[in-house]
Design an enzyme around this catalytic site. Structure first.
Site, PDB file in Angstrom:
ATOM      1  N   SER A 115       8.296  88.775   1.957  1.00 31.45           N
ATOM      2  CA  SER A 115       7.824  88.854   3.341  1.00 31.45           C
ATOM      3  C   SER A 115       6.928  90.074   3.568  1.00 31.45           C
ATOM      4  O   SER A 115       7.152  91.148   2.998  1.00 31.45           O
ATOM      5  CB  SER A 115       9.030  88.942   4.279  1.00 31.45           C
ATOM      6  OG  SER A 115       8.626  89.419   5.544  1.00 31.45           O
ATOM      7  N   ARG A 172      14.851  86.995  21.357  1.00 29.53           N
ATOM      8  CA  ARG A 172      16.108  87.021  20.588  1.00 29.53           C
ATOM      9  C   ARG A 172      17.170  87.781  21.382  1.00 29.53           C
ATOM     10  O   ARG A 172      17.361  88.980  21.198  1.00 29.53           O
ATOM     11  CB  ARG A 172      15.890  87.719  19.237  1.00 29.53           C
ATOM     12  CG  ARG A 172      14.746  87.169  18.411  1.00 29.53           C
ATOM     13  CD  ARG A 172      15.201  86.157  17.399  1.00 29.53           C
ATOM     14  NE  ARG A 172      14.048  85.623  16.695  1.00 29.53           N
ATOM     15  CZ  ARG A 172      13.577  86.099  15.538  1.00 29.53           C
ATOM     16  NH1 ARG A 172      14.191  87.103  14.945  1.00 29.53           N
ATOM     17  NH2 ARG A 172      12.528  85.559  14.967  1.00 29.53           N
ATOM     18  N   HIS A 285      10.818  77.855  11.492  1.00 31.75           N
ATOM     19  CA  HIS A 285      11.204  79.248  11.255  1.00 31.75           C
ATOM     20  C   HIS A 285      12.732  79.404  11.319  1.00 31.75           C
ATOM     21  O   HIS A 285      13.248  80.424  11.757  1.00 31.75           O
ATOM     22  CB  HIS A 285      10.543  80.161  12.297  1.00 31.75           C
ATOM     23  CG  HIS A 285      10.117  81.507  11.788  1.00 31.75           C
ATOM     24  ND1 HIS A 285       8.811  81.856  11.569  1.00 31.75           N
ATOM     25  CD2 HIS A 285      10.837  82.609  11.461  1.00 31.75           C
ATOM     26  CE1 HIS A 285       8.746  83.121  11.154  1.00 31.75           C
ATOM     27  NE2 HIS A 285       9.972  83.609  11.078  1.00 31.75           N
ATOM     28  N   GLY A 338      16.570  79.974   3.459  1.00 32.19           N
ATOM     29  CA  GLY A 338      16.567  81.360   3.897  1.00 32.19           C
ATOM     30  C   GLY A 338      17.939  82.012   3.906  1.00 32.19           C
ATOM     31  O   GLY A 338      18.409  82.576   2.912  1.00 32.19           O
TER      32      GLY A 338
HETATM   33  C1  LIG Z   1      16.487  87.372   8.555  1.00 27.97           C
HETATM   34  C2  LIG Z   1      15.290  86.472   8.500  1.00 27.97           C
HETATM   35  C3  LIG Z   1      14.009  87.035   8.441  1.00 27.97           C
HETATM   36  C4  LIG Z   1      12.886  86.227   8.357  1.00 27.97           C
HETATM   37  N1  LIG Z   1      11.648  86.803   8.204  1.00 27.97           N
HETATM   38  C5  LIG Z   1      10.576  86.012   7.981  1.00 27.97           C
HETATM   39  C6  LIG Z   1       9.303  86.591   7.673  1.00 27.97           C
HETATM   40  O1  LIG Z   1       9.160  87.799   7.590  1.00 27.97           O
HETATM   41  N2  LIG Z   1       8.255  85.741   7.465  1.00 27.97           N
HETATM   42  C7  LIG Z   1       8.391  84.369   7.534  1.00 27.97           C
HETATM   43  O2  LIG Z   1       7.418  83.644   7.341  1.00 27.97           O
HETATM   44  N3  LIG Z   1       9.584  83.813   7.825  1.00 27.97           N
HETATM   45  C8  LIG Z   1      10.671  84.583   8.020  1.00 27.97           C
HETATM   46  N4  LIG Z   1      11.888  84.014   8.250  1.00 27.97           N
HETATM   47  C9  LIG Z   1      12.006  82.537   8.280  1.00 27.97           C
HETATM   48  C10 LIG Z   1      12.287  81.993   6.870  1.00 27.97           C
HETATM   49  O3  LIG Z   1      11.210  82.211   6.000  1.00 27.97           O
HETATM   50  C11 LIG Z   1      12.587  80.482   6.882  1.00 27.97           C
HETATM   51  O4  LIG Z   1      11.531  79.814   7.535  1.00 27.97           O
HETATM   52  C12 LIG Z   1      13.912  80.157   7.581  1.00 27.97           C
HETATM   53  O5  LIG Z   1      14.872  81.159   7.339  1.00 27.97           O
HETATM   54  C13 LIG Z   1      14.435  78.829   7.036  1.00 27.97           C
HETATM   55  O6  LIG Z   1      15.599  78.466   7.691  1.00 27.97           O
HETATM   56  P1  LIG Z   1      17.084  78.675   7.104  1.00 27.97           P
HETATM   57  O7  LIG Z   1      17.385  80.145   7.208  1.00 27.97           O
HETATM   58  O8  LIG Z   1      17.904  77.855   8.030  1.00 27.97           O
HETATM   59  O9  LIG Z   1      17.096  78.182   5.673  1.00 27.97           O
HETATM   60  C14 LIG Z   1      13.034  84.812   8.361  1.00 27.97           C
HETATM   61  C15 LIG Z   1      14.322  84.249   8.439  1.00 27.97           C
HETATM   62  C16 LIG Z   1      15.431  85.066   8.498  1.00 27.97           C
HETATM   63  C17 LIG Z   1      16.793  84.419   8.529  1.00 27.97           C
END
Ligand SMILES: Cc1cc2nc3c(=O)[nH]c(=O)nc-3n(C[C@H](O)[C@H](O)[C@H](O)COP(=O)(O)O)c2cc1C
Length: 387
Positions: A115, A172, A285, A338
């Site tokens: 990220s 949030r 996301h 994620g």
């Molecule tokens: C703690 C956290 C931080 C995240 N930060 C980013 C990020 O910096 N950039 C991004 O594209 N997505 C970010 N995401 C979204 C994840 O890339 C992804 O789309 C998402 O977590 C998928 O869903 P899941 O957690 O249910 O598997 C973040 C998700 C979480 C849980």
């Protein structure tokens, strides 16, 4: 925690099992940051329900003895049809979590996406996993784009994901209720929360501070690395005037695979294809941006229709082998996961991550055999429908 590491095989049988252990281990504010979503968290629940509503029709008496879950993405072969999603500030959740995720992914031959909001610099991860992938929160400024693309390329990354569903930071409320803020604001309440979780405080908080000093958001700019206490990081999500025009600027400069992450509308998938993207991630996301958004699996087959040969990835709520199979059957080439991987990194670093990856690989193998398919491509011909 040591006990947990010794008995991973018995304590954690699937990806969902990491969450309840992480809830106990992490300070409430940090657990809430990972687990939470926007507004009422409606989309988080909806993602799980949408996957749950999908039913599969297996085929029988097909020789599946040579079943393989290998996939090819952007010309590279990977061992499994899933990868570790980009997650900001991971190294605050688990000690050296970005490196642990990169190493575990590399040794399992699956992709890892770093990220822009990570504490760990791109250059360090480029050494841990050469050819790894990066997800940018890009400033809409041509010279910044040019220098950022050069930085990612010089670090040896092979794919650039543009996170597109972050025009503004989302609401949030759970973070505000739990006392988690970005920039970080030390309060008596937060300090008490941390002290009440001594294992996290020592194994992550203290060791991270000893290793890196004040944690810094390391990859949002070609040069600047604001500390997590700095006001500069108010804008670490997207930029409201970022548009397709800026995405095209990145496309023109970036020589590797270019992927747009956070697409839910088939029309946006078509625009991505027309502007020359190599792939997209159908994603809400993980329910962290627009609450009440559709789940990507609800629009996936329509998105597939407009994608042509563009690579289609998907995420948001995938936890089980059967979830991955549903995503592939509906047209995805691979799935991003994620939160469970971040919980694993927090609980037991690389070892726990390897365990998580193995669990999911085993489930996918079993489920592919039970579906009567020998490879991921054949899943496309299988019937999956919403009940
Ligand atoms: C703690 C956290 C931080 C995240 N930060 C980013 C990020 O910096 N950039 C991004 O594209 N997505 C970010 N995401 C979204 C994840 O890339 C992804 O789309 C998402 O977590 C998928 O869903 P899941 O957690 O249910 O598997 C973040 C998700 C979480 C849980």
């Amino acid at each position: 925690m040591l006990k947990l590491l010794r008995s991973l095989d018995n304590a954690i049988l699937n990806l969902n099992d990491f969450e309840s252990l992480a809830r106990r281990h992490l300070p409430k504010a940090i657990f809430g940051y990972v687990q939470g979503g926007a507004d009422d968290g409606t989309t988080i629940q909806h993602n799980l329900r949408a996957l749950d509503r999908l039913r599969m029709v297996p085929r029988v008496l097909r020789d599946v003895s040579a079943c393989s879950q290998q996939v090819t993405l952007f010309g590279q072969s990977f061992a499994s049809p899933f990868m570790i999603a980009p997650m900001g500030a991971s190294a605050i959740v688990g000690h050296d979590a970005d490196n642990a995720m990169a190493r575990a992914a590399r040794s399992a031959r699956i992709p890892y996406i770093l990220s822009a909001n990570a504490i760990t610099p791109i250059e360090e991860i480029g050494r841990a996993y050469p050819g790894c992938w990066f997800a940018g929160y890009q400033k809409p400024d041509e010279s910044n784009i040019e220098r950022m693309v050069a930085r990612v390329s010089d670090a040896g990354f092979s794919a650039y994901f543009l996170t597109a569903d972050v025009a503004v930071g989302s609401n949030r409320e759970n973070n505000r209720r739990n006392g988690y803020t970005m920039p970080f604001r030390p309060t008596a309440r937060l300090a008490l929360d941390m002290v009440r979780h001594p294992s996290w405080l020592y194994r992550t908080g203290w060791r991270t501070f000893r290793q890196r000093g004040l944690p810094r958001i390391s990859n949002i700019d070609p040069v600047a690395r604001p500390s997590i206490f700095s006001r500069e990081i108010n804008a670490v999500t997207g930029y409201p005037h970022f548009s397709w025009k800026h995405a095209e600027m990145i496309r023109r400069r970036w020589k590797g695979a270019f992927i747009i992450k956070g697409i839910l509308s088939p029309e946006d998938a078509r625009l991505a294809r027309e502007m020359g993207a190599d792939g997209i991630v159908a994603s809400n996301h993980g329910g962290r941006q627009l609450d009440c958004a559709v789940s990507p699996v609800e629009t996936l087959s329509r998105i597939r229709e407009v994608c042509g040969d563009m690579t289609l990835l998907v995420d948001s709520g995938f936890r089980r082998g059967t979830d991955v199979i549903k995503g592939l059957a509906m047209g995805a080439d691979s799935v991003l996961i994620g939160r469970p991987f971040l919980y694993a990194a927090a609980l037991g670093g690389e070892q726990a991550l390897k365990h998580a990856i193995t669990l999911l690989q085993r489930e996918i193998h079993t489920d592919m055999c039970l579906m009567g398919v020998e490879d991921c491509q054949a899943l496309r011909e299988q019937t999956v429908f919403f009940e």
